[in-house]
Design an enzyme around this catalytic site. Sequence first.
Site, PDB file in Angstrom:
ATOM      1  N   ASP A  78      -6.074 -11.828  11.057  1.00 20.86           N
ATOM      2  CA  ASP A  78      -4.988 -11.903  10.070  1.00 20.86           C
ATOM      3  C   ASP A  78      -3.812 -12.755  10.539  1.00 20.86           C
ATOM      4  O   ASP A  78      -2.657 -12.338  10.477  1.00 20.86           O
ATOM      5  CB  ASP A  78      -4.480 -10.497   9.721  1.00 20.86           C
ATOM      6  N   ASP A 133       2.075   2.480   3.471  1.00 23.41           N
ATOM      7  CA  ASP A 133       2.982   1.619   4.222  1.00 23.41           C
ATOM      8  C   ASP A 133       4.430   1.735   3.775  1.00 23.41           C
ATOM      9  O   ASP A 133       5.337   1.361   4.513  1.00 23.41           O
ATOM     10  CB  ASP A 133       2.544   0.162   4.084  1.00 23.41           C
ATOM     11  N   HIS A 177       0.867  -1.176   0.000  1.00 21.01           N
ATOM     12  CA  HIS A 177       0.000   0.000   0.000  1.00 21.01           C
ATOM     13  C   HIS A 177       0.909   1.232   0.000  1.00 21.01           C
ATOM     14  O   HIS A 177       1.996   1.205   0.577  1.00 21.01           O
ATOM     15  CB  HIS A 177      -0.842   0.108   1.272  1.00 21.01           C
TER      16      HIS A 177
END
Length: 435
Positions: free
Chosen positions: A309, A104, A101
């Site tokens: 996650d 990030d 991303h």
Amino acid sequence: MTSGFFDAVAPATFEGPDSTNPMAFRHYNPDEMVMGKRMEDHLRFAVAYWHSFAWEGGDPFGDQTFIRPWHPQDDMGRAKMKADVAFEMFERLGAPYFCWHDADVRPEGANLSESIDRLNEITDYFAEKMEGAKVGCLWGTANMFSHRRWMSGASTNPDPDVFAYAAATVKSCMDATQKLGGENYVLWGGREGYETLLNTDMGRELDHMGAFLNMVVEYKHKIGFKGQILVEPKPQEPSKHQYDYDAATCIGFLRKYGLENEVKLNLEQGHAILAGHSFEHEIAVATSEGMLGSIDMNRNDYQSGWDTDQFPNNVPEVALCYYHILKAGGLGLGGTNFDAKLRRQSLDAEDLIAAHVGGMDICARGLKAAAAMIEDGGLEDALSERYAGWDGAEAQAMLKSDLASISERVLGGGIEPQPRSGRQEILENYVSRFV
């Protein structure tokens, strides 16, 4: 010159199923042939930049637990240090791809222009490092959910200025993805939804999202981007009601806005669980419509209500996922991205390598089991037997008939169907033979 972060961790190598080394592959042998294709080329592993290097170890009830040399992530010097560490880890794992991303890989700028400059600077740095590495970009995307400007959505925002800001952001990320040779571009609509209908015009928001995605496709063709455009379903968290709820919802949306031949799906295991589905189900929905693009491999904690996650550890689940992927012809330009993160207590550099090694091994074992089931043919034989009645000429003609004619045949022929066993337990036992 290396960062030193992974100096105490040796590269992961394949040692075979008898190995007791937690840092070695027991099942993932990149060159092993599975159904006539190298294992690496089937799985196409990717490391997720955000969870692996940008996540600081917080959760809904606690703050940062990871203290990394590149924290705080607020200047370009530390962004480049983080990139150095990332590429050292890609090399140690032998991972062929990574995903990112924008938020990030670079710190937020004072304005969009500065943020784009920083994105271009860091992706130029990536490009230099990729020249000497055996790693490619599976996909890039824009984070349009974390910053407060996105609190009411990006393409679905009631403020047209936010829509415009989102368009400019996506353009910059698509440009960067193409520069890095990315094979896909993903749109994850984490805030494309609503909290309450009291302040939401749902029809207008959906039309705006459809218009936005058509602009993305148009820009793809304008710049000659050869990769896939993907959308990623997720039912909730952060938005209460998200428009990209699951695979079926997204496919319906794409068809409504004329995008079914231009956009495919990036499916995530954890998101499938939040939607009340299995990952196998979501993959089967997408493959049945020819719209599977790529997968994010992780898992949720079945005792928790949010997207935890975690790295995969369930071979039967993973095997059934790859079973449907292999039946559909494989992942194509997509891959297996580890959208997964360490537990907050797993602080060491060694933990980061071990997590990926374990996840890659689980996927490799699942892939081999899936291939063995396909080669054995037991599940396909069971399906053929169960639906055999539909192969007859009379049954096929019925599908083109009408209710009155069918009713006459049933009443005249004395048809009284008797239920037949679905044999679920027998088929589950069959799967257990391979996993």
